[in-house]
Design a protein around this motif. Structure first.
Motif, PDB file in Angstrom:
ATOM      1  N   ASP A 131      -8.372  -3.617   5.150  1.00  0.00           N
ATOM      2  CA  ASP A 131      -8.590  -2.803   6.339  1.00  0.00           C
ATOM      3  C   ASP A 131      -7.404  -1.902   6.666  1.00  0.00           C
ATOM      4  N   ALA A 132      -6.444  -1.801   5.755  1.00  0.00           N
ATOM      5  CA  ALA A 132      -5.283  -0.938   6.009  1.00  0.00           C
ATOM      6  C   ALA A 132      -5.695   0.529   5.983  1.00  0.00           C
ATOM      7  N   PHE A 133      -4.957   1.334   6.749  1.00  0.00           N
ATOM      8  CA  PHE A 133      -5.205   2.774   6.760  1.00  0.00           C
ATOM      9  C   PHE A 133      -4.462   3.407   5.591  1.00  0.00           C
ATOM     10  N   GLN A 134      -5.199   4.136   4.754  1.00  0.00           N
ATOM     11  CA  GLN A 134      -4.579   4.902   3.685  1.00  0.00           C
ATOM     12  C   GLN A 134      -5.436   6.122   3.388  1.00  0.00           C
ATOM     13  N   ARG A 192       0.944   5.552  -5.620  1.00  0.00           N
ATOM     14  CA  ARG A 192       1.144   6.757  -6.421  1.00  0.00           C
ATOM     15  C   ARG A 192      -0.127   7.601  -6.487  1.00  0.00           C
ATOM     16  N   GLU A 193      -1.287   6.938  -6.386  1.00  0.00           N
ATOM     17  CA  GLU A 193      -2.554   7.651  -6.474  1.00  0.00           C
ATOM     18  C   GLU A 193      -2.969   8.269  -5.144  1.00  0.00           C
ATOM     19  N   SER A 194      -2.659   7.618  -4.039  1.00  0.00           N
ATOM     20  CA  SER A 194      -3.148   8.097  -2.748  1.00  0.00           C
ATOM     21  C   SER A 194      -2.191   9.063  -2.061  1.00  0.00           C
ATOM     22  N   ILE A 195      -0.938   9.092  -2.473  1.00  0.00           N
ATOM     23  CA  ILE A 195       0.024  10.044  -1.910  1.00  0.00           C
ATOM     24  C   ILE A 195       0.152  11.200  -2.899  1.00  0.00           C
ATOM     25  N   THR A 203       4.170  15.731  -3.410  1.00  0.00           N
ATOM     26  CA  THR A 203       5.305  15.428  -4.276  1.00  0.00           C
ATOM     27  C   THR A 203       6.474  14.867  -3.488  1.00  0.00           C
ATOM     28  N   GLY A 204       6.750  15.488  -2.333  1.00  0.00           N
ATOM     29  CA  GLY A 204       7.846  15.010  -1.500  1.00  0.00           C
ATOM     30  C   GLY A 204       7.573  13.633  -0.925  1.00  0.00           C
ATOM     31  N   GLY A 205       6.324  13.389  -0.523  1.00  0.00           N
ATOM     32  CA  GLY A 205       5.969  12.088   0.017  1.00  0.00           C
ATOM     33  C   GLY A 205       6.108  10.979  -1.007  1.00  0.00           C
ATOM     34  N   ARG A 206       5.673  11.242  -2.236  1.00  0.00           N
ATOM     35  CA  ARG A 206       5.827  10.244  -3.299  1.00  0.00           C
ATOM     36  C   ARG A 206       7.298   9.949  -3.557  1.00  0.00           C
ATOM     37  N   ALA A 207       8.098  11.002  -3.619  1.00  0.00           N
ATOM     38  CA  ALA A 207       9.530  10.807  -3.863  1.00  0.00           C
ATOM     39  C   ALA A 207      10.167  10.029  -2.720  1.00  0.00           C
ATOM     40  N   ALA A 208       9.766  10.326  -1.497  1.00  0.00           N
ATOM     41  CA  ALA A 208      10.339   9.658  -0.333  1.00  0.00           C
ATOM     42  C   ALA A 208      10.052   8.166  -0.345  1.00  0.00           C
ATOM     43  N   LEU A 209       8.833   7.789  -0.740  1.00  0.00           N
ATOM     44  CA  LEU A 209       8.456   6.381  -0.728  1.00  0.00           C
ATOM     45  C   LEU A 209       9.001   5.617  -1.930  1.00  0.00           C
ATOM     46  N   GLY A 210       9.423   6.343  -2.953  1.00  0.00           N
ATOM     47  CA  GLY A 210       9.980   5.690  -4.123  1.00  0.00           C
ATOM     48  C   GLY A 210       9.036   5.626  -5.292  1.00  0.00           C
ATOM     49  N   PHE A 211       8.071   6.556  -5.348  1.00  0.00           N
ATOM     50  CA  PHE A 211       7.094   6.583  -6.432  1.00  0.00           C
ATOM     51  C   PHE A 211       7.456   7.611  -7.498  1.00  0.00           C
ATOM     52  N   GLY A 212       8.737   7.786  -7.756  1.00  0.00           N
ATOM     53  CA  GLY A 212       9.176   8.749  -8.758  1.00  0.00           C
ATOM     54  C   GLY A 212       9.447  10.109  -8.149  1.00  0.00           C
ATOM     55  N   THR A 213      10.243  10.886  -8.842  1.00  0.00           N
ATOM     56  CA  THR A 213      10.660  12.204  -8.350  1.00  0.00           C
ATOM     57  C   THR A 213      10.301  13.268  -9.368  1.00  0.00           C
ATOM     58  N   ASP A 214       9.483  14.235  -8.930  1.00  0.00           N
ATOM     59  CA  ASP A 214       9.019  15.294  -9.825  1.00  0.00           C
ATOM     60  C   ASP A 214       9.607  16.665  -9.481  1.00  0.00           C
ATOM     61  N   SER A 253       6.909  -1.839  -7.256  1.00  0.00           N
ATOM     62  CA  SER A 253       5.710  -2.236  -6.519  1.00  0.00           C
ATOM     63  C   SER A 253       4.656  -1.136  -6.543  1.00  0.00           C
ATOM     64  N   LYS A 254       3.400  -1.540  -6.345  1.00  0.00           N
ATOM     65  CA  LYS A 254       2.293  -0.585  -6.379  1.00  0.00           C
ATOM     66  C   LYS A 254       2.162   0.173  -5.068  1.00  0.00           C
ATOM     67  N   TYR A 255       2.468  -0.484  -3.954  1.00  0.00           N
ATOM     68  CA  TYR A 255       2.258   0.115  -2.635  1.00  0.00           C
ATOM     69  C   TYR A 255       3.545   0.093  -1.816  1.00  0.00           C
ATOM     70  N   VAL A 256       3.636   1.041  -0.911  1.00  0.00           N
ATOM     71  CA  VAL A 256       4.580   0.970   0.193  1.00  0.00           C
ATOM     72  C   VAL A 256       3.750   0.876   1.463  1.00  0.00           C
ATOM     73  N   LEU A 257       3.996  -0.180   2.227  1.00  0.00           N
ATOM     74  CA  LEU A 257       3.251  -0.416   3.453  1.00  0.00           C
ATOM     75  C   LEU A 257       4.107  -0.102   4.665  1.00  0.00           C
ATOM     76  N   PHE A 258       3.472   0.413   5.693  1.00  0.00           N
ATOM     77  CA  PHE A 258       4.074   0.539   7.010  1.00  0.00           C
ATOM     78  C   PHE A 258       3.373  -0.487   7.897  1.00  0.00           C
ATOM     79  N   LYS A 259       4.127  -1.490   8.328  1.00  0.00           N
ATOM     80  CA  LYS A 259       3.541  -2.583   9.088  1.00  0.00           C
ATOM     81  C   LYS A 259       4.246  -2.720  10.431  1.00  0.00           C
TER      82      LYS A 259
END
Length: 271
Positions: A27-30, A57-60, A63-74, A145-151
């Protein structure tokens, strides 16, 4: 997670834990895969609505958002990408080395982004400085990790992989947290205010501070994008102060006998 800091400070908005995880609640928001959504609204959803939010990596797709969360830098995956992002972070099309290629990219983005591409984000006064930031200053992560969660912090368990705690703060709350942070660390600089996107201030820069010998808090929501989110979801006077996990734990141990208990602080809040 019960927090002495939160119980003592009693902040207006809920603090949010940044958690690395291999799973995400059903039920998480993504955001739907392939659909653009700003990382900052994931954080806002957790703080203002009490919902777990997150991304992969798939839902973000930003490019900047992925890099910010730690999903690689392009940003510099190729010379073309480096030129594009250096121009975007500085003065837009007039900063681009290859203006024809940049114009084609600008024509392809959604209409509501085109002014940003045309004028640039103005985070750097030149493409050369932007390149230096991309190549040497931006903290790069490709997390395991596969996800970054905001809880919401209150719904976070102590055994989770918490990397940072984001506090949305008004000026009084900011003053208290900065004072508490400074009280548990040597030196006179308990807060970092890094140049970069606002999503980086609540994730990547906090990750980097966690690894330093003396982790500092990270001030955020000081860019135009961050201020827009604060205006829409919080209030005009709200910033963020993100505490890397090691610093947060030090502050937790001190929070029961700190600034928050003295008469002048209680007088400030009418207690």
């Amino acid at each position: 997670m019960d927090s002495v800091i939160v119980n003592s400070l009693n902040p207006e908005f809920d603090p949010v834990a940044v958690v690395w995880s291999d799973t995400i609640p059903a039920d998480a928001f993504q955001y739907k895969n392939g659909k653009f959504g700003c990382v900052l609204y994931l954080f806002a959803e957790a703080s203002t609505c009490g919902r777990i939010a997150g991304g992969s990596r798939e839902s973000i797709i930003c490019t900047g958002g992925r890099a910010a969360l730690g999903f690689g830098t392009d940003f510099d995956a190729s010379d073309e990408q480096l030129d594009l992002h250096a121009a975007l972070f500085s003065k837009g099309i007039k900063s681009a080395y290859n203006r024809t290629a940049y114009q084609a990219e600008m024509d392809a983005v959604p209409k509501n982004w085109r002014s940003m591409y045309e004028y640039g984000e103005r985070r750097h006064c030149s493409a050369e400085l932007a390149r230096e930031w991309i190549l040497h200053e931006f903290p790069r992560y490709d997390i395991p990790s596969k996800y970054v969660l905001f809880k919401p912090l209150s719904s976070t368990d102590s055994d989770e992989n918490v990397r940072a705690i984001i506090f949305p703060v008004n000026p009084d709350e900011l003053s208290g947290l900065v004072t508490l942070a400074g009280s548990v660390m040597q030196g006179t600089d308990p807060v970092r205010a890094p140049q970069g996107t606002d999503c980086c201030s609540i994730a990547a820069f906090a990750y980097a501070e966690s690894e330093s010998a003396v982790p500092r808090a990270v001030l955020g929501m000081i860019g135009a994008d961050g201020r827009e989110v604060m205006h829409r979801r919080f209030r005009k006077d709200i910033l963020t102060l993100t505490l890397p996990a090691p610093l947060f734990l030090k502050m937790e141990r001190e929070a029961g006998d700190c600034l928050f208990q003295i008469p002048s602080w209680k007088k400030l809040f009418g207690h």
